[in-house]
Design a protein around this motif. Structure first.
Motif, PDB file in Angstrom:
ATOM      1  N   ALA A  54       7.034  20.254  42.087  1.00 56.52           N
ATOM      2  CA  ALA A  54       5.776  19.519  42.266  1.00 56.52           C
ATOM      3  C   ALA A  54       5.120  19.213  40.924  1.00 56.52           C
ATOM      4  O   ALA A  54       4.637  18.093  40.700  1.00 56.52           O
ATOM      5  CB  ALA A  54       4.822  20.317  43.153  1.00 56.52           C
ATOM      6  N   TRP A  55       5.117  20.190  40.021  1.00 52.18           N
ATOM      7  CA  TRP A  55       4.499  19.951  38.714  1.00 52.18           C
ATOM      8  C   TRP A  55       5.328  18.990  37.870  1.00 52.18           C
ATOM      9  O   TRP A  55       4.769  18.191  37.107  1.00 52.18           O
ATOM     10  CB  TRP A  55       4.293  21.274  37.980  1.00 52.18           C
ATOM     11  N   GLN A  56       6.639  19.019  38.005  1.00 51.59           N
ATOM     12  CA  GLN A  56       7.469  18.053  37.294  1.00 51.59           C
ATOM     13  C   GLN A  56       7.143  16.633  37.757  1.00 51.59           C
ATOM     14  O   GLN A  56       6.994  15.712  36.946  1.00 51.59           O
ATOM     15  CB  GLN A  56       8.945  18.363  37.516  1.00 51.59           C
ATOM     16  N   ASN A  57       7.010  16.448  39.074  1.00 50.06           N
ATOM     17  CA  ASN A  57       6.659  15.129  39.610  1.00 50.06           C
ATOM     18  C   ASN A  57       5.257  14.719  39.182  1.00 50.06           C
ATOM     19  O   ASN A  57       5.006  13.544  38.879  1.00 50.06           O
ATOM     20  CB  ASN A  57       6.747  15.148  41.143  1.00 50.06           C
ATOM     21  N   PHE A  58       4.349  15.682  39.149  1.00 49.28           N
ATOM     22  CA  PHE A  58       2.975  15.400  38.727  1.00 49.28           C
ATOM     23  C   PHE A  58       2.954  14.868  37.296  1.00 49.28           C
ATOM     24  O   PHE A  58       2.285  13.882  36.991  1.00 49.28           O
ATOM     25  CB  PHE A  58       2.139  16.677  38.836  1.00 49.28           C
ATOM     26  N   SER A 252      -9.191  23.560  55.048  1.00 42.17           N
ATOM     27  CA  SER A 252      -8.597  24.819  55.507  1.00 42.17           C
ATOM     28  C   SER A 252      -7.073  24.736  55.612  1.00 42.17           C
ATOM     29  O   SER A 252      -6.380  25.729  55.368  1.00 42.17           O
ATOM     30  CB  SER A 252      -9.199  25.224  56.857  1.00 42.17           C
ATOM     31  N   ASP A 253      -6.537  23.545  55.971  1.00 37.55           N
ATOM     32  CA  ASP A 253      -5.089  23.433  56.112  1.00 37.55           C
ATOM     33  C   ASP A 253      -4.368  23.329  54.764  1.00 37.55           C
ATOM     34  O   ASP A 253      -3.134  23.270  54.716  1.00 37.55           O
ATOM     35  CB  ASP A 253      -4.725  22.245  57.000  1.00 37.55           C
ATOM     36  N   GLN A 254      -5.110  23.310  53.670  1.00 38.89           N
ATOM     37  CA  GLN A 254      -4.509  23.279  52.342  1.00 38.89           C
ATOM     38  C   GLN A 254      -4.383  24.679  51.735  1.00 38.89           C
ATOM     39  O   GLN A 254      -3.873  24.819  50.624  1.00 38.89           O
ATOM     40  CB  GLN A 254      -5.333  22.388  51.404  1.00 38.89           C
ATOM     41  N   ARG A 255      -4.835  25.691  52.466  1.00 41.17           N
ATOM     42  CA  ARG A 255      -4.684  27.065  51.996  1.00 41.17           C
ATOM     43  C   ARG A 255      -3.217  27.499  52.110  1.00 41.17           C
ATOM     44  O   ARG A 255      -2.590  27.293  53.145  1.00 41.17           O
ATOM     45  CB  ARG A 255      -5.558  28.020  52.808  1.00 41.17           C
ATOM     46  N   VAL A 256      -2.695  28.083  51.062  1.00 40.26           N
ATOM     47  CA  VAL A 256      -1.336  28.630  51.106  1.00 40.26           C
ATOM     48  C   VAL A 256      -1.355  30.115  50.756  1.00 40.26           C
ATOM     49  O   VAL A 256      -0.297  30.746  50.640  1.00 40.26           O
ATOM     50  CB  VAL A 256      -0.388  27.874  50.148  1.00 40.26           C
ATOM     51  N   GLY A 257      -2.537  30.650  50.583  1.00 45.02           N
ATOM     52  CA  GLY A 257      -2.716  32.058  50.261  1.00 45.02           C
ATOM     53  C   GLY A 257      -4.196  32.336  50.136  1.00 45.02           C
ATOM     54  O   GLY A 257      -5.041  31.446  50.276  1.00 45.02           O
ATOM     55  N   PHE A 258      -4.542  33.585  49.871  1.00 42.96           N
ATOM     56  CA  PHE A 258      -5.936  33.952  49.681  1.00 42.96           C
ATOM     57  C   PHE A 258      -6.405  33.446  48.321  1.00 42.96           C
ATOM     58  O   PHE A 258      -5.850  33.834  47.284  1.00 42.96           O
ATOM     59  CB  PHE A 258      -6.090  35.471  49.769  1.00 42.96           C
ATOM     60  N   SER A 264      -2.188  17.633  47.887  1.00 43.62           N
ATOM     61  CA  SER A 264      -1.317  16.746  48.664  1.00 43.62           C
ATOM     62  C   SER A 264      -0.014  16.430  47.931  1.00 43.62           C
ATOM     63  O   SER A 264       0.990  16.092  48.565  1.00 43.62           O
ATOM     64  CB  SER A 264      -2.057  15.444  48.995  1.00 43.62           C
ATOM     65  N   ASP A 265      -0.018  16.553  46.598  1.00 39.89           N
ATOM     66  CA  ASP A 265       1.201  16.268  45.838  1.00 39.89           C
ATOM     67  C   ASP A 265       2.099  17.496  45.682  1.00 39.89           C
ATOM     68  O   ASP A 265       3.133  17.436  45.016  1.00 39.89           O
ATOM     69  CB  ASP A 265       0.854  15.703  44.453  1.00 39.89           C
ATOM     70  N   GLY A 266       1.697  18.620  46.285  1.00 41.77           N
ATOM     71  CA  GLY A 266       2.523  19.823  46.239  1.00 41.77           C
ATOM     72  C   GLY A 266       2.191  20.781  45.111  1.00 41.77           C
ATOM     73  O   GLY A 266       2.757  21.875  45.049  1.00 41.77           O
ATOM     74  N   THR A 267       1.298  20.388  44.189  1.00 39.31           N
ATOM     75  CA  THR A 267       0.899  21.303  43.118  1.00 39.31           C
ATOM     76  C   THR A 267      -0.084  22.333  43.655  1.00 39.31           C
ATOM     77  O   THR A 267      -0.847  22.064  44.576  1.00 39.31           O
ATOM     78  CB  THR A 267       0.251  20.547  41.941  1.00 39.31           C
ATOM     79  N   ARG A 268      -0.050  23.514  43.042  1.00 39.97           N
ATOM     80  CA  ARG A 268      -0.861  24.630  43.515  1.00 39.97           C
ATOM     81  C   ARG A 268      -2.027  24.910  42.574  1.00 39.97           C
ATOM     82  O   ARG A 268      -2.004  24.551  41.401  1.00 39.97           O
ATOM     83  CB  ARG A 268      -0.013  25.906  43.584  1.00 39.97           C
TER      84      ARG A 268
END
Length: 319
Positions: A54-58, A252-258, A264-268
């Motif tokens: 994701a970061w490579q694409n970003f 809320s649906d963008q949470r992947v952890g606490f 939307s582009d997959g970067t965290r």
């Protein structure tokens, strides 16, 4: 006041109290989902692989270099980068387009900078961006290289196994002298002229980089930074703080952890509280020198919206 000094002053200021912001957020029912526990179903390895891609694409998408502004405030926040010994070595982790590297190279013409990123395309753009700035002797002081430090670790040319072992023994010949000004003749040698490695670094900068690493891999990533630092060396940290404006904009649906979210582009992006940041670095062996919230209020020029930004500022030293 010059533009650079104005920016440094702005980023260093305390425009609001973080505890007041915390109470406001935690008492707002519409934001309650940010406070709920979260168990991620994905394995750690999958997290890391997805994050890298994701970061490579970003970086490919934002390869023009206009997405990030030069971080001129860094030398005010971390004056050690200016006052350190001639020939001091800095490892910048996650250099992006060069927005952090450039002010470091500008601020100290005797500093040597090793800059890594997980995108080869971005490294090329960073080299072009810095070369166009006409910084003195940059071709001899900037050493960019590809690396995903969170999964593969740093290459041995930074610190070979022997040096890392010596660092753990605190040999006097390996100690960093970040607070002194003296010339290191051996530091002027190129990597090709050295028999094994550059002998470790005096500084590691983690500037808005650690938050992009999946939480599960952060301890490993920080230990890797610790391993290439000379004893006495400094790790300089700045990243997203808990209840920063950007955190509150995630659904809320963008949470992947606490306290961890995916765009939307997959970067965290992870948002640090002081205790979490402190514990991560101390557990890796660092000594805490400074850690605090930096709370800045700015105004969006387009819509006049007031934005409350929260960052964590920290300095940690290797014993």
């Amino acid at each position: 006041m010059s533009v650079s000094k104005a920016e440094a002053s702005e980023y260093h200021s305390k425009d609001f109290n973080w505890e007041t912001l915390r109470q406001e957020i935690e008492n707002d029912p519409s934001l309650n989902y940010h406070l709920l526990p979260f168990n991620s179903p994905q394995p750690e390895e999958q997290h890391s692989n997805d994050s890298i891609k994701a970061w490579q694409n970003f970086h490919v998408q934002h390869s023009s270099g206009k997405f990030f502004k030069e971080r001129r405030y860094l030398l005010k926040e971390f004056p050690e980068l200016v006052s350190c010994a001639d020939g001091s070595k800095v490892l910048e982790v996650g250099c992006g387009n060069g927005s952090t590297a450039l002010p470091i190279l500008r601020g100290n013409e005797k500093i040597i900078l090793y800059a890594c990123d997980c995108s080869n395309e971005t490294l090329e753009r960073a080299k072009e961006f810095i070369a166009a700035s006409n910084v003195a002797s940059v071709e001899h002081r900037l050493h960019p290289f590809y690396c995903d430090f969170a999964t593969t670790g740093f290459p041995k040319f930074l610190a070979c196994d022997y040096c890392r072992e010596m660092f753990s023994c605190k040999d006097q010949n390996c100690l960093s002298d970040v607070g002194e000004k003296r010339t290191h003749e051996t530091d002027s040698l190129s990597m090709e002229e050295r028999s094994c490695c550059v002998g470790g670094v005096d500084f590691v900068t983690l500037i808005f980089t650690l938050s992009a690493v999946p939480l599960q891999t952060m301890p490993t990533a920080i230990r890797e930074c610790f391993s290439v630092l000379k004893p006495g060396g400094l790790l300089l940290f700045r990243d997203y703080g808990l209840y920063d404006m950007t955190m509150l904009r995630f659904e809320s649906d963008q949470r992947v952890g606490f306290r961890e979210y995916m765009r939307s582009d997959g970067t965290r992006s992870y948002f640090f509280c002081l205790d979490t940041a402190r514990n991560l670095f101390i557990s890796a062996g660092f000594i805490e020198l400074e850690i605090e919230y930096c709370c800045v209020k700015s105004v969006n020029r387009r819509n006049g919206e007031s934005m409350r930004r929260v960052w964590v500022h920290g300095k940690f030293q290797k014993p």
